[in-house]
Design a protein around this motif. Structure first.
Motif, PDB file in Angstrom:
ATOM      1  N   PRO A   6       0.780  -1.227   0.000  1.00 44.34           N
ATOM      2  CA  PRO A   6       0.000   0.000   0.000  1.00 44.34           C
ATOM      3  C   PRO A   6       0.819   1.288   0.000  1.00 44.34           C
ATOM      4  O   PRO A   6       0.345   2.309  -0.454  1.00 44.34           O
ATOM      5  CB  PRO A   6      -0.853  -0.092   1.258  1.00 44.34           C
ATOM      6  CG  PRO A   6      -0.238  -1.153   2.085  1.00 44.34           C
ATOM      7  CD  PRO A   6       0.603  -2.002   1.197  1.00 44.34           C
ATOM      8  N   HIS A   7       2.046   1.262   0.509  1.00 43.23           N
ATOM      9  CA  HIS A   7       2.890   2.459   0.528  1.00 43.23           C
ATOM     10  C   HIS A   7       4.175   2.153  -0.214  1.00 43.23           C
ATOM     11  O   HIS A   7       4.841   1.170   0.062  1.00 43.23           O
ATOM     12  CB  HIS A   7       3.198   2.893   1.962  1.00 43.23           C
ATOM     13  CG  HIS A   7       1.972   3.266   2.719  1.00 43.23           C
ATOM     14  ND1 HIS A   7       1.363   2.408   3.581  1.00 43.23           N
ATOM     15  CD2 HIS A   7       1.221   4.390   2.714  1.00 43.23           C
ATOM     16  CE1 HIS A   7       0.286   2.990   4.090  1.00 43.23           C
ATOM     17  NE2 HIS A   7       0.182   4.189   3.570  1.00 43.23           N
ATOM     18  N   LEU A   8       4.520   3.031  -1.146  1.00 39.19           N
ATOM     19  CA  LEU A   8       5.667   2.797  -2.001  1.00 39.19           C
ATOM     20  C   LEU A   8       6.324   4.131  -2.358  1.00 39.19           C
ATOM     21  O   LEU A   8       5.632   5.110  -2.625  1.00 39.19           O
ATOM     22  CB  LEU A   8       5.191   2.104  -3.284  1.00 39.19           C
ATOM     23  CG  LEU A   8       6.222   1.629  -4.274  1.00 39.19           C
ATOM     24  CD1 LEU A   8       7.024   0.465  -3.693  1.00 39.19           C
ATOM     25  CD2 LEU A   8       5.526   1.188  -5.549  1.00 39.19           C
ATOM     26  N   ALA A  42       3.218   6.912   5.399  1.00 37.82           N
ATOM     27  CA  ALA A  42       3.685   7.603   4.199  1.00 37.82           C
ATOM     28  C   ALA A  42       5.180   7.376   4.024  1.00 37.82           C
ATOM     29  O   ALA A  42       5.906   7.203   5.010  1.00 37.82           O
ATOM     30  CB  ALA A  42       3.397   9.088   4.297  1.00 37.82           C
ATOM     31  N   LEU A  43       5.622   7.396   2.773  1.00 37.92           N
ATOM     32  CA  LEU A  43       7.033   7.273   2.418  1.00 37.92           C
ATOM     33  C   LEU A  43       7.336   8.322   1.354  1.00 37.92           C
ATOM     34  O   LEU A  43       6.535   8.520   0.434  1.00 37.92           O
ATOM     35  CB  LEU A  43       7.329   5.908   1.797  1.00 37.92           C
ATOM     36  CG  LEU A  43       7.199   4.677   2.674  1.00 37.92           C
ATOM     37  CD1 LEU A  43       7.197   3.434   1.805  1.00 37.92           C
ATOM     38  CD2 LEU A  43       8.353   4.617   3.648  1.00 37.92           C
ATOM     39  N   ALA A  53      11.971   9.937   4.069  1.00 41.65           N
ATOM     40  CA  ALA A  53      11.091  10.273   5.198  1.00 41.65           C
ATOM     41  C   ALA A  53      10.039   9.184   5.298  1.00 41.65           C
ATOM     42  O   ALA A  53       9.413   8.816   4.299  1.00 41.65           O
ATOM     43  CB  ALA A  53      10.425  11.625   4.973  1.00 41.65           C
ATOM     44  N   VAL A  54       9.877   8.661   6.514  1.00 39.07           N
ATOM     45  CA  VAL A  54       8.890   7.609   6.763  1.00 39.07           C
ATOM     46  C   VAL A  54       7.987   8.086   7.890  1.00 39.07           C
ATOM     47  O   VAL A  54       8.445   8.329   9.000  1.00 39.07           O
ATOM     48  CB  VAL A  54       9.569   6.280   7.175  1.00 39.07           C
ATOM     49  CG1 VAL A  54       8.535   5.194   7.362  1.00 39.07           C
ATOM     50  CG2 VAL A  54      10.621   5.874   6.157  1.00 39.07           C
ATOM     51  N   GLY A  55       6.711   8.237   7.592  1.00 38.71           N
ATOM     52  CA  GLY A  55       5.746   8.683   8.593  1.00 38.71           C
ATOM     53  C   GLY A  55       4.916   7.519   9.100  1.00 38.71           C
ATOM     54  O   GLY A  55       4.581   6.610   8.342  1.00 38.71           O
ATOM     55  N   GLY A  59       1.668  10.261  13.236  1.00 36.78           N
ATOM     56  CA  GLY A  59       2.158  11.555  12.780  1.00 36.78           C
ATOM     57  C   GLY A  59       3.653  11.754  12.956  1.00 36.78           C
ATOM     58  O   GLY A  59       4.200  12.762  12.537  1.00 36.78           O
ATOM     59  N   ARG A  60       4.334  10.801  13.578  1.00 33.33           N
ATOM     60  CA  ARG A  60       5.789  10.909  13.725  1.00 33.33           C
ATOM     61  C   ARG A  60       6.463  10.632  12.387  1.00 33.33           C
ATOM     62  O   ARG A  60       5.969   9.836  11.591  1.00 33.33           O
ATOM     63  CB  ARG A  60       6.321   9.916  14.756  1.00 33.33           C
ATOM     64  CG  ARG A  60       5.959  10.274  16.163  1.00 33.33           C
ATOM     65  CD  ARG A  60       6.597   9.344  17.132  1.00 33.33           C
ATOM     66  NE  ARG A  60       6.155   7.977  16.829  1.00 33.33           N
ATOM     67  CZ  ARG A  60       6.451   6.920  17.566  1.00 33.33           C
ATOM     68  NH1 ARG A  60       7.208   7.058  18.623  1.00 33.33           N
ATOM     69  NH2 ARG A  60       6.015   5.736  17.241  1.00 33.33           N
ATOM     70  N   VAL A  61       7.613  11.264  12.165  1.00 36.20           N
ATOM     71  CA  VAL A  61       8.367  11.073  10.939  1.00 36.20           C
ATOM     72  C   VAL A  61       9.797  10.702  11.300  1.00 36.20           C
ATOM     73  O   VAL A  61      10.426  11.346  12.132  1.00 36.20           O
ATOM     74  CB  VAL A  61       8.368  12.356  10.067  1.00 36.20           C
ATOM     75  CG1 VAL A  61       9.230  12.179   8.844  1.00 36.20           C
ATOM     76  CG2 VAL A  61       6.941  12.717   9.686  1.00 36.20           C
TER      77      VAL A  61
END
Length: 65
Positions: A6-8, A42-43, A53-55, A59-61
């Motif tokens: 799902p995240h790429l 998110a990526l 950046a990896v969220g 909400g932390r990144v």
């Protein structure tokens, strides 16, 4: 049969792809802990491709270089 990711994120050069998990040659899903045991939300690569950046879902990144 493929594994849904799902995240790429793809680096600007196209030389590196990062996702939630990948399938190894034996068909096992292998995941890396990029956000302290949280689900990835998110990526994104920096424009120059030197940082990722990896969220997480809180909400932390985390920044990786």
């Amino acid at each position: 049969m493929g594994q849904a990711v799902p995240h790429l994120a793809v680096s600007p050069s196209g030389g590196l792809v990062v996702g939630d998990a990948h399938v190894d040659h034996a068909g096992r899903v292998v995941a890396l802990n990029l956000v302290q045991d949280r689900a990835i939300g998110a990526l994104a690569f920096s424009p120059e491709g030197t940082r990722l950046a990896v969220g997480d879902q809180t909400g932390r990144v985390a920044l990786w270089d």
